[in-house]
Design a protein around this motif. Structure first.
Motif, PDB file in Angstrom:
ATOM      1  N   GLU A  50       0.847  -1.193   0.000  1.00 32.32           N
ATOM      2  CA  GLU A  50       0.000   0.000   0.000  1.00 32.32           C
ATOM      3  C   GLU A  50       0.882   1.242   0.000  1.00 32.32           C
ATOM      4  OE1 GLU A  50      -3.708   2.001   2.543  1.00 32.32           O
ATOM      5  OE2 GLU A  50      -2.729   0.174   3.271  1.00 32.32           O
ATOM      6  N   PHE A  51       0.566   2.185  -0.858  1.00 32.87           N
ATOM      7  CA  PHE A  51       1.308   3.434  -0.948  1.00 32.87           C
ATOM      8  C   PHE A  51       0.592   4.527  -0.154  1.00 32.87           C
ATOM      9  CE2 PHE A  51       2.172   1.754  -5.450  1.00 32.87           C
ATOM     10  CZ  PHE A  51       3.236   0.983  -5.006  1.00 32.87           C
ATOM     11  N   THR A  52       1.327   5.592   0.141  1.00 32.05           N
ATOM     12  CA  THR A  52       0.692   6.754   0.751  1.00 32.05           C
ATOM     13  C   THR A  52      -0.247   7.401  -0.265  1.00 32.05           C
ATOM     14  OG1 THR A  52       2.567   8.130   0.086  1.00 32.05           O
ATOM     15  CG2 THR A  52       2.623   7.192   2.311  1.00 32.05           C
ATOM     16  N   ASP A  53      -1.142   8.242   0.219  1.00 32.33           N
ATOM     17  CA  ASP A  53      -2.146   8.856  -0.658  1.00 32.33           C
ATOM     18  C   ASP A  53      -1.518   9.673  -1.779  1.00 32.33           C
ATOM     19  OD1 ASP A  53      -4.165   7.704   0.809  1.00 32.33           O
ATOM     20  OD2 ASP A  53      -4.585   9.487   2.010  1.00 32.33           O
ATOM     21  N   ASP A  54      -0.368  10.303  -1.497  1.00 36.45           N
ATOM     22  CA  ASP A  54       0.285  11.106  -2.547  1.00 36.45           C
ATOM     23  C   ASP A  54       1.204  10.265  -3.443  1.00 36.45           C
ATOM     24  OD1 ASP A  54       2.415  10.586  -0.882  1.00 36.45           O
ATOM     25  OD2 ASP A  54       2.873  12.686  -0.449  1.00 36.45           O
ATOM     26  N   GLU A  55       1.261   8.965  -3.177  1.00 44.72           N
ATOM     27  CA  GLU A  55       2.018   8.014  -3.998  1.00 44.72           C
ATOM     28  C   GLU A  55       3.492   8.387  -4.123  1.00 44.72           C
ATOM     29  OE1 GLU A  55      -0.340   7.975  -7.547  1.00 44.72           O
ATOM     30  OE2 GLU A  55      -1.768   6.539  -6.709  1.00 44.72           O
ATOM     31  N   THR A  56       4.067   8.815  -3.012  1.00 41.96           N
ATOM     32  CA  THR A  56       5.496   9.110  -2.983  1.00 41.96           C
ATOM     33  C   THR A  56       6.252   8.233  -1.988  1.00 41.96           C
ATOM     34  OG1 THR A  56       5.236  10.832  -1.287  1.00 41.96           O
ATOM     35  CG2 THR A  56       5.057  11.526  -3.598  1.00 41.96           C
ATOM     36  N   ALA A  57       5.533   7.456  -1.187  1.00 43.39           N
ATOM     37  CA  ALA A  57       6.171   6.620  -0.175  1.00 43.39           C
ATOM     38  C   ALA A  57       5.334   5.364   0.044  1.00 43.39           C
ATOM     39  CB  ALA A  57       6.326   7.399   1.136  1.00 43.39           C
ATOM     40  N   ILE A  58       5.902   4.424   0.772  1.00 43.30           N
ATOM     41  CA  ILE A  58       5.239   3.147   1.023  1.00 43.30           C
ATOM     42  C   ILE A  58       4.606   3.179   2.407  1.00 43.30           C
ATOM     43  CG2 ILE A  58       5.597   0.666   1.271  1.00 43.30           C
ATOM     44  CD1 ILE A  58       8.026   1.085  -0.659  1.00 43.30           C
ATOM     45  N   LYS A  59       3.332   2.916   2.452  1.00 41.39           N
ATOM     46  CA  LYS A  59       2.588   2.938   3.713  1.00 41.39           C
ATOM     47  C   LYS A  59       2.703   1.617   4.458  1.00 41.39           C
ATOM     48  CE  LYS A  59      -1.991   4.237   5.464  1.00 41.39           C
ATOM     49  NZ  LYS A  59      -3.352   4.687   5.042  1.00 41.39           N
ATOM     50  N   SER A  60       2.601   0.510   3.730  1.00 38.66           N
ATOM     51  CA  SER A  60       2.699  -0.796   4.383  1.00 38.66           C
ATOM     52  C   SER A  60       3.043  -1.876   3.359  1.00 38.66           C
ATOM     53  CB  SER A  60       1.381  -1.154   5.079  1.00 38.66           C
ATOM     54  OG  SER A  60       0.339  -1.328   4.129  1.00 38.66           O
ATOM     55  N   ILE A  61       3.662  -2.941   3.865  1.00 34.90           N
ATOM     56  CA  ILE A  61       3.941  -4.146   3.081  1.00 34.90           C
ATOM     57  C   ILE A  61       3.628  -5.342   3.963  1.00 34.90           C
ATOM     58  CG2 ILE A  61       5.661  -5.498   1.835  1.00 34.90           C
ATOM     59  CD1 ILE A  61       7.205  -3.042   1.250  1.00 34.90           C
ATOM     60  N   SER A  62       2.940  -6.321   3.422  1.00 31.78           N
ATOM     61  CA  SER A  62       2.605  -7.502   4.205  1.00 31.78           C
ATOM     62  C   SER A  62       3.852  -8.322   4.525  1.00 31.78           C
ATOM     63  CB  SER A  62       1.588  -8.359   3.453  1.00 31.78           C
ATOM     64  OG  SER A  62       2.127  -8.796   2.219  1.00 31.78           O
ATOM     65  N   LYS A  63       3.722  -9.224   5.484  1.00 30.46           N
ATOM     66  CA  LYS A  63       4.839 -10.075   5.883  1.00 30.46           C
ATOM     67  C   LYS A  63       5.360 -10.856   4.682  1.00 30.46           C
ATOM     68  CE  LYS A  63       6.107 -13.573   9.325  1.00 30.46           C
ATOM     69  NZ  LYS A  63       5.593 -14.443  10.417  1.00 30.46           N
ATOM     70  N   LYS A  64       6.676 -10.851   4.510  1.00 27.58           N
ATOM     71  CA  LYS A  64       7.386 -11.498   3.419  1.00 27.58           C
ATOM     72  C   LYS A  64       7.156 -10.794   2.066  1.00 27.58           C
ATOM     73  CE  LYS A  64       7.719 -16.078   5.507  1.00 27.58           C
ATOM     74  NZ  LYS A  64       7.478 -17.544   5.345  1.00 27.58           N
ATOM     75  N   GLY A  65       6.467  -9.677   2.081  1.00 25.04           N
ATOM     76  CA  GLY A  65       6.341  -8.886   0.874  1.00 25.04           C
ATOM     77  C   GLY A  65       7.602  -8.072   0.644  1.00 25.04           C
ATOM     78  N   PHE A  66       7.784  -7.573  -0.573  1.00 26.28           N
ATOM     79  CA  PHE A  66       8.985  -6.795  -0.866  1.00 26.28           C
ATOM     80  C   PHE A  66       8.811  -6.024  -2.159  1.00 26.28           C
ATOM     81  CE2 PHE A  66       9.631 -10.895  -2.947  1.00 26.28           C
ATOM     82  CZ  PHE A  66      10.044 -10.513  -4.228  1.00 26.28           C
ATOM     83  N   ILE A  67       9.690  -5.041  -2.343  1.00 28.54           N
ATOM     84  CA  ILE A  67       9.887  -4.363  -3.627  1.00 28.54           C
ATOM     85  C   ILE A  67      11.384  -4.322  -3.881  1.00 28.54           C
ATOM     86  CG2 ILE A  67       9.631  -2.221  -4.951  1.00 28.54           C
ATOM     87  CD1 ILE A  67       7.280  -1.508  -3.138  1.00 28.54           C
ATOM     88  N   HIS A  68      11.808  -4.832  -5.016  1.00 28.25           N
ATOM     89  CA  HIS A  68      13.198  -4.723  -5.445  1.00 28.25           C
ATOM     90  C   HIS A  68      13.196  -3.942  -6.755  1.00 28.25           C
ATOM     91  CE1 HIS A  68      14.337  -8.668  -3.125  1.00 28.25           C
ATOM     92  NE2 HIS A  68      14.036  -7.654  -2.332  1.00 28.25           N
ATOM     93  N   PHE A  69      13.874  -2.822  -6.749  1.00 29.29           N
ATOM     94  CA  PHE A  69      13.835  -1.919  -7.899  1.00 29.29           C
ATOM     95  C   PHE A  69      15.261  -1.569  -8.314  1.00 29.29           C
ATOM     96  CE2 PHE A  69      13.428   2.689  -9.295  1.00 29.29           C
ATOM     97  CZ  PHE A  69      12.926   2.394 -10.558  1.00 29.29           C
ATOM     98  N   THR A  70      15.585  -1.806  -9.588  1.00 34.22           N
ATOM     99  CA  THR A  70      16.904  -1.465 -10.131  1.00 34.22           C
ATOM    100  C   THR A  70      16.737  -0.465 -11.254  1.00 34.22           C
ATOM    101  OG1 THR A  70      17.722  -3.693  -9.615  1.00 34.22           O
ATOM    102  CG2 THR A  70      19.011  -2.378 -11.162  1.00 34.22           C
ATOM    103  N   HIS A  71      17.536   0.592 -11.208  1.00 35.11           N
ATOM    104  CA  HIS A  71      17.440   1.632 -12.233  1.00 35.11           C
ATOM    105  C   HIS A  71      18.847   2.158 -12.527  1.00 35.11           C
ATOM    106  CE1 HIS A  71      15.552   5.003 -14.442  1.00 35.11           C
ATOM    107  NE2 HIS A  71      16.539   5.730 -13.942  1.00 35.11           N
ATOM    108  N   ASN A  72      19.356   1.812 -13.720  1.00 36.45           N
ATOM    109  CA  ASN A  72      20.652   2.328 -14.175  1.00 36.45           C
ATOM    110  C   ASN A  72      21.756   2.209 -13.124  1.00 36.45           C
ATOM    111  OD1 ASN A  72      19.315   2.953 -16.504  1.00 36.45           O
ATOM    112  ND2 ASN A  72      19.454   5.170 -16.278  1.00 36.45           N
ATOM    113  N   GLY A  73      21.929   1.011 -12.597  1.00 36.19           N
ATOM    114  CA  GLY A  73      23.016   0.764 -11.661  1.00 36.19           C
ATOM    115  C   GLY A  73      22.692   1.028 -10.210  1.00 36.19           C
ATOM    116  N   ARG A  74      21.571   1.655  -9.942  1.00 29.65           N
ATOM    117  CA  ARG A  74      21.139   1.885  -8.561  1.00 29.65           C
ATOM    118  C   ARG A  74      20.081   0.848  -8.210  1.00 29.65           C
ATOM    119  NH1 ARG A  74      22.870   6.883  -6.685  1.00 29.65           N
ATOM    120  NH2 ARG A  74      21.345   6.830  -5.006  1.00 29.65           N
TER     121      ARG A  74
END
Length: 230
Positions: A50-74
């Motif tokens: 779940e994201f925050t209302d302004d969609e700039t941050a993460i509000k919650s992630i369920s247990k064992k949930g994740f986000i892995h994001f790669t962008h140009n070496g970062r």
């Protein structure tokens, strides 16, 4: 490995620019890979997010949930700890970095890219409709980088009774869909009542003119033949 959904598109653009898009879903882990001129990106995520209302941050992630994001070496890793708290890790070219303003910007970028490629698309569509009506949904369609997702939103809009100015914008977006087959399906959904408005009819005819094959143009034009539209 069983792949439930796989879409791969390779499009050659001007100046030898290539766009590669790959999306698949395996064991409830969704993966999106994008490679184009100057951008190399990969998104993997799982769980209830779940994201925050302004969609700039993460509000919650369920247990064992994740986000892995790669962008140009970062690389950004967002996971949960044993207590259910959200843990962030940021890497650049394999070296761990302090999670500072750059890390928060990476989180926002990951969120925007997830939305642009269809994260939670059906629930998001209905939520937008309930909160802001057709105008909110129409404004959202420009964010998407995937014609399949954009078509879902446009299809929902065409099923509604829209003001003429909104329907004209929907029609202009239908015209920009990637494949002639998809555009033809949409163009054949218009009713004589909708096409009585000259603004909408002009946009519709622009769509027919842009179809890549003669048979598809004939299919679209037969849809209005003898119905008192032109």
């Amino acid at each position: 490995m069983k792949t439930f959904f796989l879409v791969t598109a390779v499009v050659s653009l001007a100046l030898s620019t290539w766009f590669i898009y790959n999306r698949h879903n395996h064991n409830k882990v969704k993966t999106i890979e994008i490679s184009t001129d100057g951008i190399d990106e990969k998104i993997r995520y799982a769980g209830d997010i779940e994201f925050t209302d302004d969609e700039t941050a993460i509000k919650s992630i369920s247990k064992k949930g994740f986000i892995h994001f790669t962008h140009n070496g970062r690389k950004l890793r967002v996971e949960t700890n044993d207590k259910g708290g959200i843990v962030y890790a940021l890497y650049h070219n394999g070296e761990k970095q302090p999670f500072d303003q750059h890390g928060r910007q990476m989180v926002t970028l990951a969120i925007h890219e997830m939305i642009a490629y269809g994260f939670d698309v059906e629930k998001r569509l209905e939520r937008l409709y309930s909160e802001g009506g057709s105008r909110a949904v129409l404004n959202e369609t420009g964010r998407f980088k995937n014609d399949h997702i954009r078509a879902m939103y446009l299809s929902r809009l065409l099923a509604d009774t829209l003001p003429a100015e909104d329907l004209e914008q929907v029609t202009r977006q239908v015209v920009r869909l990637g494949t002639s087959a998809e555009k033809t399906k949409f163009l054949c959904r218009y009713t004589p009542t909708q096409l009585k408005d000259t603004r909408i009819l002009d946009a519709w005819l622009d769509g027919v003119a842009g179809l890549s094959s003669g048979p598809e143009k004939q299919i679209a034009l037969k849809h209005i033949a003898g119905r008192g539209i032109v």
